[in-house]
Design a protein around this motif. Structure first.
Motif, short mmCIF file in Angstrom:
data_model
loop_
_atom_site.label_atom_id
_atom_site.label_comp_id
_atom_site.label_asym_id
_atom_site.label_seq_id
_atom_site.Cartn_x
_atom_site.Cartn_y
_atom_site.Cartn_z
N LEU A 35 0.82 -1.22 0.00
CA LEU A 35 0.00 0.00 0.00
C LEU A 35 0.85 1.26 0.00
CD1 LEU A 35 -2.83 -0.95 2.49
CD2 LEU A 35 -3.04 -0.65 0.03
N LYS A 39 0.88 2.05 -6.69
CA LYS A 39 -0.34 2.78 -7.05
C LYS A 39 -1.29 1.79 -7.72
CE LYS A 39 1.35 6.88 -6.13
NZ LYS A 39 0.98 7.55 -4.94
N PHE A 41 -5.82 0.79 -8.16
CA PHE A 41 -7.21 1.12 -7.85
C PHE A 41 -7.67 0.38 -6.59
CE2 PHE A 41 -7.53 -2.66 -10.39
CZ PHE A 41 -8.60 -3.35 -9.85
N ARG A 43 -5.94 0.11 -3.91
CA ARG A 43 -5.35 0.78 -2.74
C ARG A 43 -6.41 1.53 -1.94
NH1 ARG A 43 -0.43 5.12 -3.12
NH2 ARG A 43 -0.39 5.65 -0.93
N ASP A 44 -7.22 2.35 -2.61
CA ASP A 44 -8.27 3.11 -1.91
C ASP A 44 -9.33 2.19 -1.33
OD1 ASP A 44 -7.03 5.51 -2.47
OD2 ASP A 44 -8.12 5.78 -4.36
N LEU A 45 -9.69 1.15 -2.06
CA LEU A 45 -10.69 0.20 -1.57
C LEU A 45 -10.20 -0.51 -0.30
CD1 LEU A 45 -13.41 -1.26 -2.04
CD2 LEU A 45 -12.11 -2.95 -3.35
N ASN A 47 -7.91 0.60 1.78
CA ASN A 47 -7.85 1.60 2.86
C ASN A 47 -9.23 1.84 3.47
OD1 ASN A 47 -5.10 2.19 3.05
ND2 ASN A 47 -5.21 3.56 1.30
N VAL A 48 -10.27 1.92 2.64
CA VAL A 48 -11.62 2.16 3.15
C VAL A 48 -12.11 0.94 3.93
CG1 VAL A 48 -14.02 2.45 2.43
CG2 VAL A 48 -12.24 3.87 1.43
N TYR A 100 -2.11 0.35 9.66
CA TYR A 100 -1.77 1.77 9.59
C TYR A 100 -0.45 2.07 10.27
CZ TYR A 100 -6.48 2.50 7.83
OH TYR A 100 -7.62 2.47 7.09
N ASP A 127 0.69 10.37 3.42
CA ASP A 127 -0.75 10.20 3.64
C ASP A 127 -1.48 11.54 3.58
OD1 ASP A 127 -0.81 7.47 3.85
OD2 ASP A 127 -0.49 7.47 6.00
#
Length: 135
Positions: A35, A39, A41, A43-45, A47-48, A100, A127
Motif C-alpha cells: 500500500l 499505485k 485502484f 489501494r483506496d478500496l 484503505n476504506v 496503519y 498520507d
C-alpha cells in the motif's frame, strides 16, 4: 491462588494474543509495504475497508460477524463461540491498527532515507501530502 477456570481464561487470553499478533504481522507488513509503494485502484478500496473496524462500534462489528457467520449468512456455525471465531474477530478488529502503523513506519523509513540521501531537511508525509522542515 487462582482457580482452574481463571488459569484457563488467562491461558486462552495469552494464546489468542500471541496467535493474533503473529497472524497480523504476517498479513499486515507485506500489505502495508504494498500500500505504501504501489499505485493501484485497489489501494483506496483496501484503505476504506480496513478502516471499517475503527469506524464501527465493537458491538455493531460483533453483531455483523454473528449475522455473517450464522445460519442466515455463510453458515459457518463452527466458528461461533470457538477459539477460531475469537481469533477471526480479534484479527478483524485489530487489523487496521497494525496496518496503519506498519504503513506509517514504512513511509517514515522510506522518506527519512530519501531525505538523508538527497541532503534535504524537508520531509513529506505521503498520507496527508503536507511537507515540514526539520530544524
Amino acid at each position: 491462588m487462582l482457580a482452574p477456570e481463571h488459569i484457563q481464561a488467562l491461558f486462552l487470553t495469552f494464546k489468542l494474543a500471541a496467535v493474533t499478533a503473529s497472524l497480523l504481522l504476517f498479513i499486515c507488513i507485506p500489505l502495508a509495504w504494498w500500500l505504501s509503494r504501489k499505485k493501484s485502484f485497489l489501494r483506496d478500496l483496501i484503505n476504506v475497508l480496513s478502516a471499517l473496524p475503527i469506524v464501527l462500534p465493537a458491538t455493531v462489528l460483533g453483531f455483523y460477524l454473528l449475522v455473517i457467520l450464522g445460519p442466515s449468512g455463510l453458515d459457518l456455525k463452527f466458528l461461533l463461540f470457538s477459539f477460531e471465531g475469537l481469533l477471526l474477530a480479534s484479527i478483524i478488529y485489530s487489523f487496521p491498527f497494525v496496518l496503519y502503523i506498519g504503513k506509517w513506519c514504512l513511509l517514515h523509513h522510506f522518506f527519512s532515507n530519501k531525505n538523508k540521501n538527497s541532503g534535504s531537511s524537508k520531509q513529506h508525509d505521503a498520507d496527508t501530502g503536507y511537507s515540514s522542515i526539520n530544524t
